[in-house]
Design a protein around this motif. Structure first.
Motif, PDB file in Angstrom:
ATOM      1  N   ASP A 173       0.556  -0.539  -0.017  1.00 57.25           N
ATOM      2  CA  ASP A 173       0.108   0.148   0.087  1.00 57.25           C
ATOM      3  C   ASP A 173       0.555   1.311  -0.408  1.00 57.25           C
ATOM      4  O   ASP A 173       0.400   2.769  -0.249  1.00 57.25           O
ATOM      5  N   VAL A 174       2.027   1.053   0.525  1.00 53.64           N
ATOM      6  CA  VAL A 174       2.866   2.316   0.672  1.00 53.64           C
ATOM      7  C   VAL A 174       3.473   2.475  -0.446  1.00 53.64           C
ATOM      8  O   VAL A 174       3.781   3.241  -1.187  1.00 53.64           O
ATOM      9  N   ASP A 175       3.979   1.241  -1.579  1.00 54.19           N
ATOM     10  CA  ASP A 175       4.596   1.417  -2.982  1.00 54.19           C
ATOM     11  C   ASP A 175       3.765   2.291  -3.474  1.00 54.19           C
ATOM     12  O   ASP A 175       4.799   2.354  -4.587  1.00 54.19           O
ATOM     13  N   SER A 176       2.332   2.158  -3.693  1.00 51.64           N
ATOM     14  CA  SER A 176       1.360   2.313  -4.296  1.00 51.64           C
ATOM     15  C   SER A 176       1.361   3.221  -4.077  1.00 51.64           C
ATOM     16  O   SER A 176      -0.042   3.985  -5.334  1.00 51.64           O
ATOM     17  N   LYS A 177       1.621   3.691  -3.153  1.00 58.11           N
ATOM     18  CA  LYS A 177       0.802   5.115  -3.338  1.00 58.11           C
ATOM     19  C   LYS A 177      -0.651   4.867  -2.875  1.00 58.11           C
ATOM     20  O   LYS A 177      -1.472   5.568  -2.970  1.00 58.11           O
ATOM     21  N   GLN A 228      -2.412   7.929   1.623  1.00 57.85           N
ATOM     22  CA  GLN A 228      -1.821   8.875   1.763  1.00 57.85           C
ATOM     23  C   GLN A 228      -1.020   9.614   3.359  1.00 57.85           C
ATOM     24  O   GLN A 228      -1.136   9.218   3.775  1.00 57.85           O
ATOM     25  N   ASP A 229      -0.735  10.747   3.411  1.00 61.43           N
ATOM     26  CA  ASP A 229       0.500  11.130   4.516  1.00 61.43           C
ATOM     27  C   ASP A 229      -1.051  11.023   5.501  1.00 61.43           C
ATOM     28  O   ASP A 229       0.155  10.893   6.977  1.00 61.43           O
ATOM     29  N   LYS A 245      -0.631   7.603   7.464  1.00 56.89           N
ATOM     30  CA  LYS A 245       0.302   7.019   7.668  1.00 56.89           C
ATOM     31  C   LYS A 245       0.742   7.766   9.286  1.00 56.89           C
ATOM     32  O   LYS A 245       2.191   8.130   9.336  1.00 56.89           O
TER      33      LYS A 245
END
Length: 209
Positions: A79-83, A86-87, A90
């Motif tokens: 999920d982080v790699d695919s964006k 959102q900020d 996280k």
């Protein structure tokens, strides 16, 4: 001559008295420096106006936060790699508490943002002291109340889900992941019970992963 000797003796007593009176001032300097030292603690969350020393103590350990950060980065790597995150997604809060009385504190983790939270609640985790997963919860609101009673060696939890406190018991390996399906607690948990992830009523720093 006697008058001169007397005057010198008197002057000596005055000097000694002055030195004795000065010592509290030096103590005050030490006290002030200690206060400054405590106020200059590294602030775990510089995005708010809360001083480092004023946060809830069980929520601030930066070494613990690093364990949580590594776990979440691994848990949500895709999920982080695919964006997909959102900020605002996280971000996390934490709370350390020994829930099985083995001398090691487990870590309650609360997530935020639209990716992890909906109308029913948010995603939460409990990690072991070493940062490995013990349990995870969906549709769970804050705070998590820690009861004094135990089941299979771990304290029972009262987790708000669907607007009601649910009784969440350890099954020997983990806690059930969906509190909304569990029995309702018919009374309000006592004020004397510890409340984890209670950021709505206590000052918590938010960490990022």
């Amino acid at each position: 001559m006697k008058k001169i000797i007397f005057s010198l003796a008197t002057l000596g007593l005055v000097l000694v008295a002055c030195k004795k009176e000065a010592s509290p001032a030096s103590d005050a300097v030490k006290t002030d420096s200690a206060v400054v030292s405590s106020d200059s603690l590294a602030d775990p969350d510089t995005t708010d106006t809360i001083a480092a020393a004023n946060y809830t103590a069980a929520a601030t350990n930066t070494q613990t936060a690093e364990k949580v950060r590594k776990f979440l980065q691994t848990e949500f790597k895709k999920d982080v790699d695919s964006k997909a995150l959102q900020d605002n997604d996280k971000k996390f809060i934490q709370f350390e508490f020994d829930i099985n009385d083995d001398g090691k504190k487990e870590i309650f983790v609360g997530l935020n943002g639209p990716y992890f939270c909906g109308t029913g609640g948010c995603t939460q985790y409990i990690l072991n002291e070493d940062g490995t997963k013990l349990a995870n919860f969906t549709v769970s609101d804050y705070p998590v109340v820690i009861d004094n009673t135990k089941t299979n060696g771990y304290k029972d939890l009262f987790i708000m889900s669907g607007g009601k406190y649910r009784i969440v018991k350890f099954d020997g390996k983990t806690y059930p992941s969906n509190p909304s399906t569990l029995p309702e607690l018919k009374v309000v948990p006592g004020d004397g019970l510890p409340r984890a992830l209670n950021y709505l009523n206590e000052p918590y720093p938010w960490f990022k992963f």
